[in-house]
Motif scaffolding. Structure first.
Motif, PDB file in Angstrom:
ATOM      1  N   THR A  14      30.347  68.768  29.385  1.00  0.00           N
ATOM      2  CA  THR A  14      30.197  70.221  29.508  1.00  0.00           C
ATOM      3  C   THR A  14      28.821  70.673  29.025  1.00  0.00           C
ATOM      4  O   THR A  14      28.387  71.778  29.343  1.00  0.00           O
ATOM      5  CB  THR A  14      31.302  70.955  28.719  1.00  0.00           C
ATOM      6  N   ASP A  31      35.316  75.344  30.455  1.00  0.00           N
ATOM      7  CA  ASP A  31      36.127  75.274  31.673  1.00  0.00           C
ATOM      8  C   ASP A  31      37.118  76.426  31.736  1.00  0.00           C
ATOM      9  O   ASP A  31      37.574  76.790  32.814  1.00  0.00           O
ATOM     10  CB  ASP A  31      36.882  73.940  31.710  1.00  0.00           C
ATOM     11  N   MET A  32      37.465  76.986  30.572  1.00  0.00           N
ATOM     12  CA  MET A  32      38.397  78.112  30.535  1.00  0.00           C
ATOM     13  C   MET A  32      38.116  78.925  29.264  1.00  0.00           C
ATOM     14  O   MET A  32      37.877  78.342  28.209  1.00  0.00           O
ATOM     15  CB  MET A  32      39.838  77.579  30.513  1.00  0.00           C
ATOM     16  N   ASP A  54      33.052  83.864  35.254  1.00  0.00           N
ATOM     17  CA  ASP A  54      33.851  83.367  36.384  1.00  0.00           C
ATOM     18  C   ASP A  54      35.274  83.923  36.252  1.00  0.00           C
ATOM     19  O   ASP A  54      35.996  83.539  35.336  1.00  0.00           O
ATOM     20  CB  ASP A  54      33.875  81.825  36.345  1.00  0.00           C
ATOM     21  N   ASP A  56      37.925  83.302  37.686  1.00  0.00           N
ATOM     22  CA  ASP A  56      38.991  82.293  37.771  1.00  0.00           C
ATOM     23  C   ASP A  56      39.101  81.480  36.488  1.00  0.00           C
ATOM     24  O   ASP A  56      40.062  80.741  36.279  1.00  0.00           O
ATOM     25  CB  ASP A  56      38.724  81.328  38.936  1.00  0.00           C
ATOM     26  N   ARG A  57      38.087  81.596  35.643  1.00  0.00           N
ATOM     27  CA  ARG A  57      38.064  80.788  34.420  1.00  0.00           C
ATOM     28  C   ARG A  57      38.154  81.648  33.160  1.00  0.00           C
ATOM     29  O   ARG A  57      37.842  81.202  32.065  1.00  0.00           O
ATOM     30  CB  ARG A  57      36.800  79.908  34.382  1.00  0.00           C
ATOM     31  N   LEU A 110      46.868  75.466  32.013  1.00  0.00           N
ATOM     32  CA  LEU A 110      45.496  75.970  31.854  1.00  0.00           C
ATOM     33  C   LEU A 110      44.731  75.218  30.761  1.00  0.00           C
ATOM     34  O   LEU A 110      43.518  75.365  30.644  1.00  0.00           O
ATOM     35  CB  LEU A 110      45.524  77.470  31.558  1.00  0.00           C
ATOM     36  N   GLU A 115      39.114  68.761  29.712  1.00  0.00           N
ATOM     37  CA  GLU A 115      38.355  70.006  29.863  1.00  0.00           C
ATOM     38  C   GLU A 115      38.075  70.657  28.503  1.00  0.00           C
ATOM     39  O   GLU A 115      38.557  70.213  27.465  1.00  0.00           O
ATOM     40  CB  GLU A 115      39.115  70.965  30.795  1.00  0.00           C
TER      41      GLU A 115
END
Lengths: 419, 174
Positions: A14, A31-32, A54, A56-57, A110, A115
């Motif tokens: 990352t 990632d989230m 983002d 979606d994240r 999630l 991640e």
């Protein structure tokens, strides 16, 4: 390339690097990123984002004060809904879909293997049970991750724990954690890794409790190896293929420690602090009378925790003068507990089963303690003032220990009340 | 850029946690009042005694616990720097993002008596008891983190770069 631990691999990926070493600070792309209700309703905790990295994240989960116990909380959640709508967040868990964030993240796939997850709650290390790197971040750190898509982490050395054997009856992941906290104390500036031959027999529920509780020994990240149990838990939950990490053969550790699970017994933690503050229950000779017994939180609000409690209180009654409070970790856990008849069993024993929330664990609502009261809790922490009055005393135990204590009115070894 | 602070020492023991630094009642208090609850459970009255520029010496596991804005309220109390035997990583984050420098130094509890004058050099890690003329080597703070401290913390950076609004959202209580 240098051999790496699990956390080093995730920070390297990352951080856009081929490898990282302890001592470095890495700026990573999460990632989230997860937002919660409490920072929004707390003055100084929320500056409205003008952009997010983002949609979606970025997830928003209402958990700490659900349903709203005050006008201020209610107003904060109005703002949260506005934010979720403005930025068209893909993952928004409003009242009705809610639960404690770490439980929601696990249940909904999630917290994904390999991640990096960012959230301002200190128990974000819970995701480590699923081989997902998380650790508590600050409110402004989280805002930065949410808007700019960047967050820094120090790369710290890791301690490796290898499990052997199988936990005896009435010993749970909570007791495994208490054993580690008692034997090895604080783990500041250290990440922890869990694996070993005993891991295959350790259910996901216990792994989640252990990973969550690693915040209490000040660990940075707490990562479990990915195996069949992880894959089984995540089946049908993930929306993209998992990218699990495993340690390299030559990965360097500060220390490698072996925990023989078969040799463990239930523990009781004394009030005010967790590290080096526990006793094996067979060595705990004091007769401590309790006013409240609580089972819930991100650490112990899972269906397995509710089953453990129901199995102990089934057909019996909570001691006069004692309150037994049970808080499921999510709506999904609550529904399953209803379907399995656990809620009826608990209610008939005299327990109160609340809605899912962080609630009593952080002294927020639904189970706050008065001065002079004594509580034994299967939640996350026992700090002075944590669950209400600073003059209350908070002991900690596993869900089984807490349920057994609720029946007798004094702190009790669950092995002595089981049929 | 060197980051050195000098001031009067307040000593705290082991296991000072975030619920002592920022009790749950602070969540419901106006922002300007939150720091007044700091250490109310373990050291009532301290917030009235501490002066701007004072320094804090902690023991083991300083700042253990939650993500509550511990650095922010300590800074608002007047604390200009923190050195502890061991420092919880989340507490370190929360100090840095709020522009309060903090570091670890083994043996620091024994280096000072309360009220001594200390000098903390966060760039080199050197911890000095100016009053008693003795020092210990602590763990220097990484340049990237000292840059955040020098910038006034994360929030001003986010405002300046246009990521968030400049004033805090306040949830009405009525």
């Amino acid at each position: 390339m240098a051999a790496m631990t699990m956390i080093e691999k995730i920070l390297a990926r990352t951080g856009g690097k081929s490898s990282v070493r302890p001592g470095e600070i890495v700026e990573c792309r999460p990632d989230m990123v997860v937002g919660l209700d409490l920072p929004i309703s707390t003055d100084g905790g929320w500056y409205r984002p003008k952009k997010i990295f983002d949609p979606d994240r970025v997830a928003l989960i209402f958990d700490h004060s659900v349903p709203a116990p005050s006008i201020k909380d209610a107003t904060g959640m109005v703002e949260g809904r506005r934010f979720a709508k403005e930025f068209k967040l893909k993952h928004f868990f409003d009242v009705g879909q809610h639960g404690i964030c770490h439980v929601i993240l696990a249940e909904n796939g999630l917290a994904r293997p390999g991640e990096l997850l960012v959230c301002a709650d200190s128990h974000t290390c819970a995701s480590g049970a699923l081989n997902c790197a998380g650790r508590g971040a600050g409110l402004m750190d989280t805002l930065q991750a949410m808007t700019k898509g960047v967050i820094w982490y120090p790369v710290t050395p890791s301690v490796r724990y290898n499990f052997t054997g199988v936990m005896p009856p009435q010993v749970s992941g909570k007791d495994v954690f208490f054993h580690i906290a008692q034997e090895y104390g604080g783990h500041t500036n250290t990440s922890v890794e869990f694996g070993g031959p005993g891991l295959k027999d350790m259910p996901m529920s216990d792994r989640r409790t252990i990973a969550t509780m690693c915040a209490e020994i000040s660990a940075e990240f707490a990562l479990f190896e990915y195996d069949q149990v992880t894959a089984e838990y995540l089946r049908d939950r993930l929306d993209r293929p998992p990218t699990p990490v495993a340690p390299d053969a030559g990965a360097e550790y500060l220390e490698v420690r072996t925990i023989d699970l078969a040799a463990l017994e239930p523990y009781v933690v004394m009030p005010d602090a967790v590290p080096n503050n526990a006793k094996r229950i067979s060595q705990f000779k004091e007769k401590v009378r309790i006013d409240q017994a609580f089972i819930g939180s991100c650490a112990n609000g899972k269906i397995e925790d509710l089953r453990a409690a129901a199995n102990i209180v089934r057909g019996r009654k909570v001691a006069p003068g004692v309150r037994l409070l049970i808080t499921p970790g999510s709506q999904a856990v609550h529904i399953q507990a209803v379907q399995e008849g656990l809620v009826e069993t608990l209610l008939k024993a005299g327990a109160v089963v609340t809605n899912s929330t962080c609630g009593a664990c952080f002294g927020g609502h639904m189970g706050v303690l008065a001065a002079g009261e004594v509580c034994i809790t299967a939640s996350t922490r026992n700090f002075k003032g944590r669950m209400g009055s600073a003059e209350a005393r908070i002991y900690m135990g596993s869900p089984a220990t807490v349920a057994a204590s609720a029946l007798t009115g004094v702190i009790t070894d669950p092995r002595t009340v089981c049929a | 850029m060197p980051h050195v602070v000098e001031g009067r020492v307040w000593k705290f023991g082991d296991n000072i946690n975030t619920d002592l630094i920022y009790p749950n009642t602070a969540f419901r208090a106006p922002e300007a009042q939150q720091y007044k609850l700091t250490f109310s459970a373990n050291r009532p009255g301290w917030v009235d005694q501490v002066r701007p520029g004072d320094l804090l010496v902690g023991g083991l596991n300083f700042g253990m616990g939650s993500g509550r804005p511990s650095g922010k309220v300590l800074r608002e109390c007047g604390i200009a720097g923190v050195v502890a035997e061991t420092l919880n990583g989340l507490c370190l984050r929360n100090c840095v993002v709020s522009a309060l420098p903090a570091m670890q130094c083994k043996g620091v509890s024994g280096l000072f008596e309360e009220g001594d004058i200390a000098r903390f050099d966060f760039s080199s890690g050197l911890v000095t008891n100016v009053t008693r003329k003795r020092s210990l080597q602590g763990e220097a703070v990484a340049p990237l983190l000292l840059d955040i401290v020098a910038a006034g913390g994360v929030l001003p950076m986010l405002v300046r770069e246009g990521y968030v609004e400049a004033t805090a959202y306040v949830a009405s209580a009525r």
